[in-house]
Scaffold this motif. Structure first.
Motif: not given
Lengths: 265, 265
Positions: A16-23
């Motif tokens: 349930g946990i996702y790493e993302v990169e806010i561009d």
């Protein structure tokens, strides 16, 4: 400059946990575009959902995130035969930035329209619309329009030359510049890429959204999306903005409404 | 039979946790009316909010609750100067039944309207409208209409005598039978008390809502509320329903949209 797929990449690191990169480039000034953030959240949500399509996505913008690393936490609240309900939070520095509720379902590609209301005012064809300049009159750089090819109907562009139309209205066509075809993840970006409707009143400047709900009504065909924005009321510092989005076949593919703040001038 | 205040009583038992009693009479058949459940949740939310008024309330209906005891859990996600954001869950038997996101603010009583769009089609005056019968044509008892005094415009009542108007449209006036005057907690009930717009297509029967977002645009004056419902598309088993609610002074006090399921006939 990250294309749509790169800018919305989610990496599952725990259940349930996702790493993302806010561009940083999918933004208005320094702040990520709301539709882009919703698309990013939806990428994580559909990864956790037993149904593939976000049917209704309600997002409340809690605090503006910075560009860079963040996490999306997704909780599946219920999985049913027809729909599932999920909650998702975009968190950065332990602070919730965007909170979303999503009802998902499985939309069919070829369902018949049982009934449709009268279509809104027509939009000028793409080749008669104006490719949109990427900076606001106050100098704010609208980075998201380096990614979204936006063509505005000249009839709703009067504000740009100091002759606002005097109503909450904006119309145009959008597609992703990198060639990504529209789908239910792209649709929130389409409803949030046009200038705010309050520009039609000559109120130029950033208009922060506090809440945006997007309904997916059909799976969009490849090609341009046509977007009609309207609003009903500006009062007490708040305005509403409704979008209807049509695909090239003329199918209504999305409806949305947002509530946003208009800066006191 | 519990009046509105009794039926929406919330009792704070732990930080952020409220005990509630879902009243069996605010219902359609055996299922509590969605607007009533949202009002109940909002009572708990405003108790936890630093700002008094729900500005935008997005509710996703996860699973129908039974009448009887339940709990509302409220989390304050952020409290800012202009707005606060709260998450609320109506839980029964450890199962989330309704999940809501609410942005609150402080609306002023006397703010000027900066701009308003054209009003929708007029509604017949209250004394020319039809007090609504409390059972559906299929025999379902609409208990909530024992509490809500609903007068429907005859022009949108054709479905009742087998002559549906052929469009997603419903108009009327509502007030609470117990004399409770409208406020931002009552408004969700107002938008969800009329028969579903699909009745206008002759599709009579229960139409379960999966998502309802209500915007409060002004604080309503005492008296009748006038409700305009419209919808845009019926496709793939789903339809949308938009409400505009006006108070007796003609002020737009609420806007809403819901997505609901239409049963295959």
């Amino acid at each position: 400059m990250a294309d749509f797929n790169e800018a919305t990449t989610v990496k599952n690191v725990e259940p349930g946990i996702y790493e993302v990169e806010i561009d940083s480039s999918w933004s208005v000034g320094d702040v990520a575009n709301g539709g882009y953030l919703v698309a990013l959240i939806l990428k994580a949500v559909v990864s956790e959902s037993p149904h593939p399509h976000p049917l209704s996505t309600s997002s409340h913008f809690v605090a503006p995130p910075s560009s860079g690393p963040a996490r999306v936490r997704v909780d599946l609240l219920r999985a049913g035969r027809t729909t599932a309900t999920l909650r998702a939070t975009l968190v950065q520095d332990d602070i919730p930035r965007v909170e979303a509720l999503v009802t998902t379902s499985t939309l069919s590609h070829d369902a018949d329209v049982e009934w449709a209301g009268p279509p809104p005012e027509p939009v000028a064809p793409v080749d008669e619309c104006i490719p949109t300049v990427v900076d606001l009159p106050d100098g704010t750089h609208v980075g998201v329009l380096d990614h979204v090819d936006l063509r505005l109907d000249p009839q709703t562009l009067g504000w740009f030359s100091g002759r606002p139309a005097g109503q909450l209205s904006m119309r145009g066509h959008v597609r992703l510049a990198d060639g990504t075809e529209p789908d239910p993840i792209v649709l929130p970006l389409a409803v949030d890429s046009l200038p705010p409707t309050v520009f039609g009143l000559g109120r130029l400047g950033w208009a922060p959204t506090v809440e945006l709900t997007v309904l997916t009504r059909s799976l969009p065909a490849p090609g341009w999306l046509t977007v009609h924005l309207r609003g009903r009321l500006v009062r007490d510092g708040w305005f509403d903005e409704e979008a209807e989005v049509y695909d090239v076949t003329g199918a209504l593919v999305a409806q949305s409404r947002q509530l946003a703040r208009v800066r006191v001038s």
